[in-house]
Every structure is written in C-alpha cells, then in structure tokens.
Design an enzyme around this catalytic site. Structure first.
Site, PDB file in Angstrom:
ATOM      1  N   HIS A  20      38.089  44.451  34.559  1.00  0.00           N
ATOM      2  CA  HIS A  20      38.726  45.694  35.012  1.00  0.00           C
ATOM      3  C   HIS A  20      40.070  45.447  35.706  1.00  0.00           C
ATOM      4  O   HIS A  20      40.786  46.400  36.021  1.00  0.00           O
ATOM      5  CB  HIS A  20      37.788  46.450  35.968  1.00  0.00           C
ATOM      6  CG  HIS A  20      37.932  47.937  35.884  1.00  0.00           C
ATOM      7  ND1 HIS A  20      39.110  48.549  35.551  1.00  0.00           N
ATOM      8  CD2 HIS A  20      37.035  48.941  36.077  1.00  0.00           C
ATOM      9  CE1 HIS A  20      38.944  49.866  35.556  1.00  0.00           C
ATOM     10  NE2 HIS A  20      37.689  50.131  35.866  1.00  0.00           N
ATOM     11  N   ARG A  21      40.426  44.216  35.949  1.00  0.00           N
ATOM     12  CA  ARG A  21      41.726  43.936  36.546  1.00  0.00           C
ATOM     13  C   ARG A  21      42.858  44.170  35.556  1.00  0.00           C
ATOM     14  O   ARG A  21      43.988  44.468  35.969  1.00  0.00           O
ATOM     15  CB  ARG A  21      41.781  42.487  37.058  1.00  0.00           C
ATOM     16  CG  ARG A  21      40.799  42.171  38.175  1.00  0.00           C
ATOM     17  CD  ARG A  21      40.819  40.696  38.510  1.00  0.00           C
ATOM     18  NE  ARG A  21      40.415  39.868  37.364  1.00  0.00           N
ATOM     19  CZ  ARG A  21      40.378  38.535  37.399  1.00  0.00           C
ATOM     20  NH1 ARG A  21      40.735  37.879  38.497  1.00  0.00           N
ATOM     21  NH2 ARG A  21      39.994  37.858  36.329  1.00  0.00           N
TER      22      ARG A  21
END
Length: 469
Positions: free
Chosen positions: A442-443
């Site tokens: 999700h980064r």
C-alpha cells in the site's frame, strides 16, 4: 699540432668532475620461510544467504585440486550449487563435513601448496581458527571464496592489535561450537568469541553454559570468568517457550525453510491490502483445452495474462525496498510459486510480456526441472517483479498470499468452478468462475490502481484471443 690537440683534449677531459659513489651499508635481512595455506570459505550464493549446508564433497582430504575444479556442493537457501577452487593445491583438511552447516565467510576447508604444508594446515583446522596467532591476516575481497593466509615459520614482530582490526568483522563460530550451542541451548548470538577475529570456539560455548573447562587456558582467564554471566538471557528465552508436548519431536528448519521463514517475517513490516475479483473462465477453459496437447499449462497462460495486464499498469509491477522511494521495473518478470519437498521456491519467467505462450512453456518446463533438482541460478529465482501463486489445481476456491519482500504485488488464483450467474436481463445461466485475490504494497499501490489492473486482467482472461498473438 694534431698531437697537442689530442693531448689538450685528453687533458680537458681529465678535468671533468667525477661522481663518487659512497658505500651504503646494507640492512640486515631476516630470512622468513613462509608457508601458503589457503582457506576455502563458505561463499554467499545469493543476496539472502546467511549460511550454507555442505551437501557433498567431490574431493577427499589429500586429493590434488586444480584451479577451476569443482570441489564441493553447497546448499543455499534456494538451490544446490557447485563451488570451484580458485587455486591449485592439496585439500589438506575438511573443516565442515557433509550434512553440516557453516555461516557465510567461515572456513570450510584448507588448501596447502605442498605435502610439507599439509600438517600445518591440519593443525590450523584442528585449532578451529582460520588464521594462527603468528599468521598475517588474509587480505581478501569480500566476494572471494578463497583467500591467502601466509603463515610465517619464523614469526616476525608485528603489532597484535592490528590483527583484530584488519580481520573480518562478522562473528562466526566453529561447527563444533554450533553443535554445543544447540546441545546446551545457548543463544550463540549472545556469546562473545575469544578466538581469532572474534570467532566463537567450543570453549566459549561451554563457558556460556556454565560448564567448567577440562583444561583451562591461562590466556582467556578473564573472558572465561565473565562468560558464565551470559546464560541468563538464554535461560530466559528458553523459559518463555512452552514445554514440548509428550511424544512430540522438534525438527530444525532446512536451509530453504529457514530462508522462507526469514522472508515471511520480513514481509510483516510492509503495509499491505487485498482485493478480490471474480472472473468468468469459459473462454479461458476452451483455449486451454486447445493448447494443453501442445504442452502449454494453465500456469503459463495465467502468467502471460498477468504480464500483459502489468504492461498497461506499470505501478503494480513497481517495487519499494527502502520505504523512502520506489522504482518502476524495466522488465516484467513473473515469479511463480512452486511447492517443493521441505520448502517453496519461485522460478521466474523473465520478460513474460515479450514471449509467446509456446516459448514461455518451454522456459517454464526448464525452470521447473531445474527447481526440482535444486539447480536454479540466483537470477532464476530472485529476479521476479510480480508473483503468481496458483492453487486452483488443488480445488482451492480462494486464498490470500503473503507479499514477497521487494515486490509490489502477488496474485493468488483459485479454482474455476461452475457458478449460477444472472445476466443484465435477469436470465440465469451456469458459467465457470474463478476468484483472484491480489495482495499489494500500500505504500506504492492504491486501491484504484489495483482495481484497474484486475479489470484489465479479467478482460484478457474473458477474451483470451490476444494471448495467442
């Protein structure tokens, strides 16, 4: 006139200044006879390898080795690889026998140049140290498997303090010390080594376990006296573990299982999220029925479809390794999870978007064959940019996969099963459907990115004609 001219010329030549040489006393030289003993180190066969296991020795003690000759087979965290010798010499002593493990950089054998040096090499091996007290420290590059250790027969005066500074910084232990640590349940990482360059010896383990040494040495009295204080943390660690159940047995990890465990623990530090997507597979099943007789597997078809979708959504093929930046990978390399006896490995189909299904199938067969034989090269299993895990052949309808370190996403594919589907007009029909779940970092990948990628992937699967172009 001619005679006087010659005489005057000769006389003038006698007046030229003459450089005189002064006798300089020579410095006395001490003749030092040196024996060249070379260590064969445990090599780093991959970027994630911390220790290796000796599968087999091609040579025995006393055999002559030629430069470039394979001497030992080492099991890394993913494959078995032959290790060659960089020098000619006699295999004087084997330190790590078959079936034993040693950390990267530790000496596993000693090489002697002549028969006369074999006893000295054996003595070095028996002492459990890579370099004797009178030896000059080996000057070796980190990538070298072997280094030269010059042992002076007539030791010259040298500052002892510099030996520690010039030696390897990584603490290693002798194989016997590792055995004792397991036997006495001593945390070897908390033991201070008293051997050369901080190497942990069996005496250090016995001292840490509170065992009185049979022959206490005079030199390490201070270290031995302080060592019994170290078992407390190890005792606390072992006390915190629940006792084994009656009749149970403890099985240590294989090298591959240890690597998988390390990677899984590392993946816990990455913030991930998961998105599922149902896909109708009737057209895919029909294509597979045509291609299966030609040797094309469903795994290859799915890998090709994923690669084509990744070409349209490069952020899903990106990777973040330092938490501060991410990189768009120039190649689309699909790693495919393959279960093996006692572990898991991910052979990589490199440039999967650029190859047709038949070339991919040939490459996949070759990779699987090498994986089963544990003969994959590091580039064939650690160069993946996206991972595919397919459990559909086992009838699993859905599952979540753990994101491998260094990648942006992994796709988990379930089985295709008949499902009742209602069309837009409200009519019911039975169609085959499979559920695809993707775990993403999700980064760098967000929900909209992953949803768009899965939509493209579904269109390719539901209309698979583009896969055969």
């Amino acid at each position: 006139m001619a005679t006087s001219h010659i005489a005057s010329s000769f006389a003038s030549s006698q007046l030229l200044p003459v450089r005189r040489l002064r006798a300089v006393p020579r410095r006395a030289r001490v003749l030092v006879v040196q024996a060249k003993i070379r260590e064969i180190f445990m090599p780093a066969l991959s970027s994630t390898m911390t220790e290796g296991k000796i599968v087999s020795w091609h040579k025995s003690e006393g055999d002559w080795l030629n430069k470039g000759e394979s001497v030992v087979v080492v099991e890394s965290d993913k494959a078995d690889m032959d290790v060659e010798t960089f020098h000619d010499g006699i295999l004087a002593a084997i330190v790590v026998p078959e079936g034993e493990s040693a950390p990267v950089g530790a000496a596993i054998a000693f090489l002697a140049e002549t028969e006369e040096e074999v006893p000295l090499a054996k003595a070095k091996a028996d002492s459990g140290s890579g370099s004797g007290g009178s030896a000059a420290p080996p000057a070796a590059a980190p990538a070298a498997v072997e280094t030269d250790g010059k042992v002076a027969a007539t030791p010259a005066p040298a500052p002892a303090a510099t030996a520690v500074a010039d030696g390897p910084r990584k603490t290693v232990a002798t194989p016997h010390a590792k055995k004792l640590a397991k036997q006495h349940k001593v945390d070897i990482n908390k033991v201070v080594g008293t051997g050369p360059y901080g190497r942990i010896t069996p005496a250090d383990i016995e001292a840490a376990a509170g065992i009185q040494p049979k022959k206490p040495a005079a030199a390490p009295v201070a270290q031995a006296a302080a060592a019994p204080a170290t078992p407390a943390p190890a005792a606390k660690a072992s006390a915190s573990l629940p006792p084994p159940l009656p009749g149970s047995s403890v099985v240590p990890f294989t090298t591959m299982q240890g690597a998988v465990s390390k990677n899984m623990m590392e993946s816990l530090s990455v913030p991930t999220f998961r998105v599922g997507y149902p896909i109708v597979t009737d057209a895919l099943d029909a294509l597979y029925a045509k291609l299966k007789p030609k040797g094309v597997t469903m795994t290859v078809i799915l890998a090709k479809a994923a690669a084509m979708a990744l070409a349209q959504h490069p952020v899903v093929n990106a990777s973040c390794k330092d938490g501060k930046s991410f990189s768009y990978n120039g190649s689309i390399n699909i790693a495919v999870a393959v279960a093996m006896d006692g572990g898991l490995i991910t052979p990589v189909l490199q440039d999967a978007d650029k190859l047709d299904l038949y070339l991919l199938s040939e490459k996949w067969k070759e990779l699987v064959k090498k994986a089963r034989a544990k003969q994959l090269s590091p580039n064939e299993y650690n160069s993946g940019t996206f991972t595919l895990s397919n459990l559909g052949m086992f009838g699993v309808d859905r599952f979540d996969a753990i994101l491998p370190p260094g990648q942006g996403a992994i796709m988990a594919v379930g089985a295709s099963k008949p499902t009742v589907v209602a069309d837009k007009d409200g009519f019911f029909s039975v169609k085959s459907k499979m559920l695809v779940n993707v775990t993403a970092d999700h980064r760098i990948i967000y929900g909209a990115d992953l949803a768009a990628f899965l939509e493209t992937f579904a269109k390719i699967i539901e209309n698979p004609d583009s896969l055969t172009l």
